[in-house]
Design a protein around this motif. Sequence first.
Motif, mmCIF file in Angstrom:
data_model
loop_
_atom_site.group_PDB
_atom_site.id
_atom_site.type_symbol
_atom_site.label_atom_id
_atom_site.label_comp_id
_atom_site.label_asym_id
_atom_site.label_seq_id
_atom_site.Cartn_x
_atom_site.Cartn_y
_atom_site.Cartn_z
ATOM 1 N N THR A 34 19.721 -7.286 31.007
ATOM 2 C CA THR A 34 19.249 -8.135 32.096
ATOM 3 C C THR A 34 20.178 -9.343 32.162
ATOM 4 O O THR A 34 20.911 -9.624 31.209
ATOM 5 C CB THR A 34 17.811 -8.638 31.846
ATOM 6 N N ARG A 60 10.868 -10.220 43.149
ATOM 7 C CA ARG A 60 11.250 -8.807 43.295
ATOM 8 C C ARG A 60 11.518 -8.427 44.744
ATOM 9 O O ARG A 60 11.817 -7.280 45.044
ATOM 10 C CB ARG A 60 10.198 -7.925 42.661
ATOM 11 N N HIS A 111 15.220 -9.801 40.842
ATOM 12 C CA HIS A 111 15.288 -9.869 39.386
ATOM 13 C C HIS A 111 13.901 -9.671 38.809
ATOM 14 O O HIS A 111 12.930 -9.493 39.542
ATOM 15 C CB HIS A 111 15.959 -11.156 38.900
ATOM 16 N N GLU A 112 13.820 -9.695 37.497
ATOM 17 C CA GLU A 112 12.634 -9.251 36.789
ATOM 18 C C GLU A 112 11.490 -10.258 36.745
ATOM 19 O O GLU A 112 10.418 -9.935 36.260
ATOM 20 C CB GLU A 112 13.005 -8.840 35.353
ATOM 21 N N SER A 113 11.660 -11.467 37.229
ATOM 22 C CA SER A 113 10.536 -12.404 37.288
ATOM 23 C C SER A 113 9.520 -11.908 38.317
ATOM 24 O O SER A 113 9.873 -11.185 39.248
ATOM 25 C CB SER A 113 11.006 -13.804 37.689
ATOM 26 N N ASP A 114 8.270 -12.321 38.158
ATOM 27 C CA ASP A 114 7.250 -11.946 39.135
ATOM 28 C C ASP A 114 7.326 -12.830 40.372
ATOM 29 O O ASP A 114 7.270 -12.351 41.492
ATOM 30 C CB ASP A 114 5.847 -12.040 38.527
ATOM 31 N N SER A 155 13.704 -14.748 33.591
ATOM 32 C CA SER A 155 14.567 -13.568 33.733
ATOM 33 C C SER A 155 16.044 -13.927 33.747
ATOM 34 O O SER A 155 16.883 -13.054 33.918
ATOM 35 C CB SER A 155 14.202 -12.777 34.994
ATOM 36 N N ARG A 167 23.966 -9.195 38.301
ATOM 37 C CA ARG A 167 22.817 -8.344 37.949
ATOM 38 C C ARG A 167 23.244 -6.881 37.861
ATOM 39 O O ARG A 167 22.857 -6.169 36.941
ATOM 40 C CB ARG A 167 21.694 -8.513 38.960
#
Length: 185
Positions: free
Chosen positions: A62, A161, A125-128, A184, A53
């Motif tokens: 990403t 996150r 990472h960018e996932s919720d 992500s 990352r």
Amino acid sequence: MDAEELLIGQRLRDARVSRGLTLRAVAQRAGVTESFLSQVERDVASPSIATLRRIAVALGLTIGAILDETSPHGALVRAADRRVVNYPGLGARDEFLTDGADARLQVIVSAIEPGGGTGTEAYTHESDEECLVVLEGRLELWVGETHYELEQGDAIRYPSRVAHRNTNPGPGPAKVLFVLTPPSF
């Protein structure tokens, strides 16, 4: 398995070269040595997920952008067509059961050898959020400061996150299903 194996080294190198960046510049931004980054680019070394990352961010990408390939088949992913990523240094292998840049959901099945996992450094990472289900074996999971010991059949949902990491304590291999939204990786 007939699935195509994805090697990330060449993609990282191509991204670095296309941006006119040196090994030194990317290594410094990512907090790794030039030597290690060179080994990753040649697929000789396997970075932890957290390190991958940081390298992606140093390149302005990403992890998903590094791993993603254009899918010719939309929502259907046949077993033989799965994108596969091996992390030899981490004792793990990911098979992507879904694909597509426009998807709102990502499903990955990971095979994790005893002692393997995401690495010792927690990452975000960018996932919720994500959900994982232990299909076989055992898995230790850290989400923030909380430690979970998961057995076959256990499931857990947590925010992506929040820094997290996992490891297979053994004695045998583990198979884990990850569901992320939005994608992500």
